[in-house]
Design an enzyme around this catalytic site. Structure first.
Site, mmCIF file in Angstrom:
data_model
loop_
_atom_site.group_PDB
_atom_site.id
_atom_site.type_symbol
_atom_site.label_atom_id
_atom_site.label_comp_id
_atom_site.label_asym_id
_atom_site.label_seq_id
_atom_site.Cartn_x
_atom_site.Cartn_y
_atom_site.Cartn_z
ATOM 1 C CG ASP A 30 -2.313 1.152 1.113
ATOM 2 O OD1 ASP A 30 -3.089 0.540 1.030
ATOM 3 O OD2 ASP A 30 -1.805 2.343 0.951
ATOM 4 C CB ILE A 31 0.756 4.333 -2.259
ATOM 5 C CG1 ILE A 31 1.821 5.209 -2.642
ATOM 6 C CG2 ILE A 31 -0.442 4.810 -1.800
ATOM 7 C CD1 ILE A 31 1.364 6.069 -3.951
ATOM 8 C CG ASN A 86 -12.049 -0.571 3.802
ATOM 9 O OD1 ASN A 86 -12.442 -0.864 5.086
ATOM 10 N ND2 ASN A 86 -10.910 0.000 3.766
ATOM 11 C CD GLN A 93 -14.919 -0.146 -2.348
ATOM 12 O OE1 GLN A 93 -16.212 -0.477 -1.802
ATOM 13 N NE2 GLN A 93 -14.658 -0.707 -3.368
ATOM 14 C CG HIS A 99 -8.748 -2.918 -2.471
ATOM 15 N ND1 HIS A 99 -9.661 -2.165 -3.141
ATOM 16 C CD2 HIS A 99 -8.491 -2.252 -1.645
ATOM 17 C CE1 HIS A 99 -9.941 -0.854 -2.399
ATOM 18 N NE2 HIS A 99 -9.115 -1.066 -1.335
ATOM 19 C CG HIS A 101 -6.902 -2.770 2.981
ATOM 20 N ND1 HIS A 101 -6.024 -1.766 2.851
ATOM 21 C CD2 HIS A 101 -8.226 -2.389 2.482
ATOM 22 C CE1 HIS A 101 -6.857 -0.840 2.159
ATOM 23 N NE2 HIS A 101 -7.780 -1.257 2.045
HETATM 24 P P1 5GP Z 1 -9.794 1.574 0.306
HETATM 25 O O1 5GP Z 1 -9.903 2.820 0.965
HETATM 26 O O2 5GP Z 1 -10.505 1.855 -1.013
HETATM 27 O O3 5GP Z 1 -10.148 0.320 0.821
HETATM 28 O O4 5GP Z 1 -8.212 1.423 0.226
HETATM 29 C C1 5GP Z 1 -7.530 1.843 -1.210
HETATM 30 C C2 5GP Z 1 -6.080 1.876 -0.635
HETATM 31 O O5 5GP Z 1 -5.135 1.985 -1.929
HETATM 32 C C3 5GP Z 1 -5.333 2.777 0.343
HETATM 33 O O6 5GP Z 1 -5.147 2.152 1.526
HETATM 34 C C4 5GP Z 1 -4.554 3.632 -0.500
HETATM 35 O O7 5GP Z 1 -3.487 4.007 0.303
HETATM 36 C C5 5GP Z 1 -4.093 2.511 -1.440
HETATM 37 N N1 5GP Z 1 -3.496 3.306 -2.796
HETATM 38 C C6 5GP Z 1 -4.216 4.387 -3.658
HETATM 39 N N2 5GP Z 1 -3.534 4.592 -4.510
HETATM 40 C C7 5GP Z 1 -2.735 3.674 -4.680
HETATM 41 C C8 5GP Z 1 -1.423 3.471 -5.513
HETATM 42 O O8 5GP Z 1 -1.546 4.263 -6.644
HETATM 43 N N3 5GP Z 1 -0.553 2.595 -5.267
HETATM 44 C C9 5GP Z 1 -0.687 1.984 -4.258
HETATM 45 N N4 5GP Z 1 0.349 0.845 -3.945
HETATM 46 N N5 5GP Z 1 -1.693 1.956 -3.212
HETATM 47 C C10 5GP Z 1 -2.691 3.087 -3.616
#
Ligand code: 5GP
Ligand code: ZN
Length: 117
Positions: A30-31, A86, A93, A99, A101
């Site tokens: 995760d970034i 999420n 989300q 995806h 985590h």
């Molecule tokens: P969500 O909030 O949708 O469950 O999680 C999305 C996740 O994707 C977040 O933890 C965010 O840090 C990660 N993320 C968003 N854009 C990128 C990206 O370009 N590269 C990587 N490696 N992670 C990303």
């Protein structure tokens, strides 16, 4: 999906270090990590919600979960890990491509969210 960041990462249009890849999913870091180790397991098929899955998608997601358990030791997660998916607004989300985590590398207390706004 053209404008989906995870589809672009899967296709290689956005470069990323892939810790694991097979025909069904990739695993990247995760970034913006929320634990000492924070990976994302991203199924290659684009859909946002579990409720959108076909029966075949559900089988594939099960295979992804099994594979996560198999590769966990190679990711430094031999002591355990937490999986989070999420879904929608209350879960905040942010990327509309399903995806998983994968959090670990430390003790993960399950905190009480009830006092949050
Ligand atoms: P969500 O909030 O949708 O469950 O999680 C999305 C996740 O994707 C977040 O933890 C965010 O840090 C990660 N993320 C968003 N854009 C990128 C990206 O370009 N590269 C990587 N490696 N992670 C990303
Ligand atoms: Zn996508």
């Amino acid at each position: 999906m053209n404008d989906c960041i995870f589809c672009k990462i899967i296709k290689g249009d956005i470069p990323s270090k892939k810790y694991y890849e097979d025909e069904l999913m990739i695993v990247i870091a995760d970034i913006d990590p929320k634990a000492k180790l924070h990976y994302l397991a991203i199924p290659k098929k684009h859909y946002k919600l579990l409720s959108e899955m076909s029966a075949d998608d559900a089988v594939d997601l099960g295979k992804c979960m099994k594979k996560i358990s198999e590769i966990a030791p190679t990711l430094g997660l031999e002591n355990g890990y937490r999986l989070i998916i999420n879904q929608g607004d209350d879960a905040i989300q942010t990327v509309p491509h399903l995806h998983i985590h994968i959090l670990g590398g430390q003790k993960l207390v399950l905190r009480d969210f009830r006092t949050d706004v």
